[in-house]
Motif scaffolding. Structure first.
Motif, PDB file in Angstrom:
ATOM      1  N   THR A  99      26.627   8.891 -34.624  1.00 19.76           N
ATOM      2  CA  THR A  99      27.904   9.423 -34.161  1.00 19.76           C
ATOM      3  C   THR A  99      28.617   8.411 -33.280  1.00 19.76           C
ATOM      4  OG1 THR A  99      27.005  11.673 -34.248  1.00 19.76           O
ATOM      5  CG2 THR A  99      28.985  11.341 -32.919  1.00 19.76           C
ATOM      6  N   ARG A 100      27.885   7.784 -32.383  1.00 22.98           N
ATOM      7  CA  ARG A 100      28.477   6.763 -31.505  1.00 22.98           C
ATOM      8  C   ARG A 100      28.980   5.562 -32.299  1.00 22.98           C
ATOM      9  NH1 ARG A 100      23.621   7.929 -28.210  1.00 22.98           N
ATOM     10  NH2 ARG A 100      24.300   9.436 -26.666  1.00 22.98           N
ATOM     11  N   VAL A 123      39.735  11.528 -29.441  1.00 22.96           N
ATOM     12  CA  VAL A 123      39.114  11.101 -28.177  1.00 22.96           C
ATOM     13  C   VAL A 123      37.610  11.352 -28.239  1.00 22.96           C
ATOM     14  CG1 VAL A 123      38.965  11.588 -25.693  1.00 22.96           C
ATOM     15  CG2 VAL A 123      41.203  11.405 -26.807  1.00 22.96           C
ATOM     16  N   GLU A 124      37.226  12.535 -28.692  1.00 25.64           N
ATOM     17  CA  GLU A 124      35.796  12.872 -28.782  1.00 25.64           C
ATOM     18  C   GLU A 124      35.083  12.009 -29.817  1.00 25.64           C
ATOM     19  OE1 GLU A 124      35.581  17.089 -29.387  1.00 25.64           O
ATOM     20  OE2 GLU A 124      36.031  17.506 -27.282  1.00 25.64           O
ATOM     21  N   LEU A 125      35.712  11.804 -30.966  1.00 27.56           N
ATOM     22  CA  LEU A 125      35.107  10.939 -31.985  1.00 27.56           C
ATOM     23  C   LEU A 125      34.863   9.548 -31.434  1.00 27.56           C
ATOM     24  CD1 LEU A 125      36.966  11.637 -35.344  1.00 27.56           C
ATOM     25  CD2 LEU A 125      34.497  11.593 -35.008  1.00 27.56           C
ATOM     26  N   GLU A 126      35.892   8.962 -30.840  1.00 26.23           N
ATOM     27  CA  GLU A 126      35.769   7.606 -30.315  1.00 26.23           C
ATOM     28  C   GLU A 126      34.776   7.532 -29.163  1.00 26.23           C
ATOM     29  OE1 GLU A 126      39.589   5.978 -29.375  1.00 26.23           O
ATOM     30  OE2 GLU A 126      40.198   5.899 -31.481  1.00 26.23           O
ATOM     31  N   GLY A 127      34.601   8.629 -28.454  1.00 23.15           N
ATOM     32  CA  GLY A 127      33.663   8.667 -27.345  1.00 23.15           C
ATOM     33  C   GLY A 127      32.237   8.953 -27.766  1.00 23.15           C
ATOM     34  N   GLY A 128      32.014   9.088 -29.072  1.00 18.92           N
ATOM     35  CA  GLY A 128      30.663   9.330 -29.569  1.00 18.92           C
ATOM     36  C   GLY A 128      30.212  10.766 -29.433  1.00 18.92           C
ATOM     37  N   LYS A 129      31.142  11.658 -29.192  1.00 22.80           N
ATOM     38  CA  LYS A 129      30.804  13.077 -29.090  1.00 22.80           C
ATOM     39  C   LYS A 129      30.962  13.718 -30.457  1.00 22.80           C
ATOM     40  CE  LYS A 129      32.153  13.231 -24.317  1.00 22.80           C
ATOM     41  NZ  LYS A 129      33.132  13.693 -23.345  1.00 22.80           N
ATOM     42  N   ARG A 130      30.568  14.947 -30.533  1.00 22.43           N
ATOM     43  CA  ARG A 130      30.654  15.690 -31.791  1.00 22.43           C
ATOM     44  C   ARG A 130      31.826  16.657 -31.728  1.00 22.43           C
ATOM     45  NH1 ARG A 130      25.939  15.570 -34.760  1.00 22.43           N
ATOM     46  NH2 ARG A 130      24.258  14.473 -33.749  1.00 22.43           N
ATOM     47  N   PRO A 131      32.995  16.207 -32.166  1.00 24.68           N
ATOM     48  CA  PRO A 131      34.149  17.104 -32.134  1.00 24.68           C
ATOM     49  C   PRO A 131      34.005  18.202 -33.173  1.00 24.68           C
ATOM     50  CG  PRO A 131      34.691  15.121 -33.328  1.00 24.68           C
ATOM     51  CD  PRO A 131      33.301  14.928 -32.771  1.00 24.68           C
ATOM     52  N   HIS A 132      34.729  19.262 -32.962  1.00 21.25           N
ATOM     53  CA  HIS A 132      34.716  20.361 -33.925  1.00 21.25           C
ATOM     54  C   HIS A 132      35.696  20.023 -35.042  1.00 21.25           C
ATOM     55  CE1 HIS A 132      32.137  22.772 -31.434  1.00 21.25           C
ATOM     56  NE2 HIS A 132      32.890  22.458 -30.405  1.00 21.25           N
ATOM     57  N   LEU A 133      35.241  19.160 -35.934  1.00 21.03           N
ATOM     58  CA  LEU A 133      36.051  18.740 -37.076  1.00 21.03           C
ATOM     59  C   LEU A 133      35.326  19.094 -38.362  1.00 21.03           C
ATOM     60  CD1 LEU A 133      37.302  15.079 -36.411  1.00 21.03           C
ATOM     61  CD2 LEU A 133      38.674  17.115 -36.629  1.00 21.03           C
ATOM     62  N   SER A 134      36.083  19.467 -39.340  1.00 17.57           N
ATOM     63  CA  SER A 134      35.488  19.681 -40.652  1.00 17.57           C
ATOM     64  C   SER A 134      35.194  18.319 -41.281  1.00 17.57           C
ATOM     65  CB  SER A 134      36.449  20.464 -41.554  1.00 17.57           C
ATOM     66  OG  SER A 134      37.601  19.672 -41.821  1.00 17.57           O
ATOM     67  N   TRP A 135      34.368  18.338 -42.297  1.00 10.80           N
ATOM     68  CA  TRP A 135      34.059  17.099 -43.025  1.00 10.80           C
ATOM     69  C   TRP A 135      35.338  16.505 -43.600  1.00 10.80           C
ATOM     70  CZ3 TRP A 135      30.796  13.374 -43.304  1.00 10.80           C
ATOM     71  CH2 TRP A 135      30.675  12.589 -44.451  1.00 10.80           C
ATOM     72  N   SER A 136      36.218  17.360 -44.128  1.00  9.31           N
ATOM     73  CA  SER A 136      37.456  16.851 -44.715  1.00  9.31           C
ATOM     74  C   SER A 136      38.363  16.242 -43.652  1.00  9.31           C
ATOM     75  CB  SER A 136      38.186  17.941 -45.502  1.00  9.31           C
ATOM     76  OG  SER A 136      38.554  19.002 -44.663  1.00  9.31           O
ATOM     77  N   ALA A 137      38.384  16.802 -42.443  1.00  5.57           N
ATOM     78  CA  ALA A 137      39.191  16.222 -41.367  1.00  5.57           C
ATOM     79  C   ALA A 137      38.629  14.865 -40.945  1.00  5.57           C
ATOM     80  CB  ALA A 137      39.246  17.172 -40.174  1.00  5.57           C
ATOM     81  N   LEU A 138      37.312  14.754 -40.856  1.00  5.26           N
ATOM     82  CA  LEU A 138      36.702  13.468 -40.522  1.00  5.26           C
ATOM     83  C   LEU A 138      37.054  12.428 -41.581  1.00  5.26           C
ATOM     84  CD1 LEU A 138      34.898  11.563 -38.907  1.00  5.26           C
ATOM     85  CD2 LEU A 138      32.936  12.522 -40.163  1.00  5.26           C
TER      86      LEU A 138
END
Length: 90
Positions: A17-18, A50-65
């Motif tokens: 993730t990071r 912000v969460e993605l770039e920070g290595g956190k697990r945002p509440h995103l769907s696979w399609s959004a990622l």
């Protein structure tokens, strides 16, 4: 049977993730874009970026990622890891 590391909060999964977050940030910055621009183009919130770039697990769907990765010019490649193949198939 234990869950594969891909589906848990184990260190290997957090490390991936990071790494993904660092890659997204590097590509975004290389292109001179803000987090808000990427979020708008991907159809998600700035907080998710912000969460993605920070290595956190945002509440995103696979399609959004996948949309975020597409916006910054990254692709996904999946490989079968032999060390977990037998665990998943068991």
């Amino acid at each position: 049977m234990t869950a594969p590391a891909l589906l848990t909060h184990e260190p290997a999964s957090l490390d991936r993730t990071r790494r993904i977050g660092r890659m997204i940030r590097q590509e975004r910055q290389r292109r001179g874009w803000t987090q808000a621009q990427v979020a708008r183009s991907a159809g998600c919130g700035v907080r998710a970026i912000v969460e993605l770039e920070g290595g956190k697990r945002p509440h995103l769907s696979w399609s959004a990622l996948l949309r975020v990765l597409d916006v910054v010019g990254l692709d996904v490649r999946l490989d079968v890891r032999l060390d977990i193949q037998s665990e998943v198939g068991a």
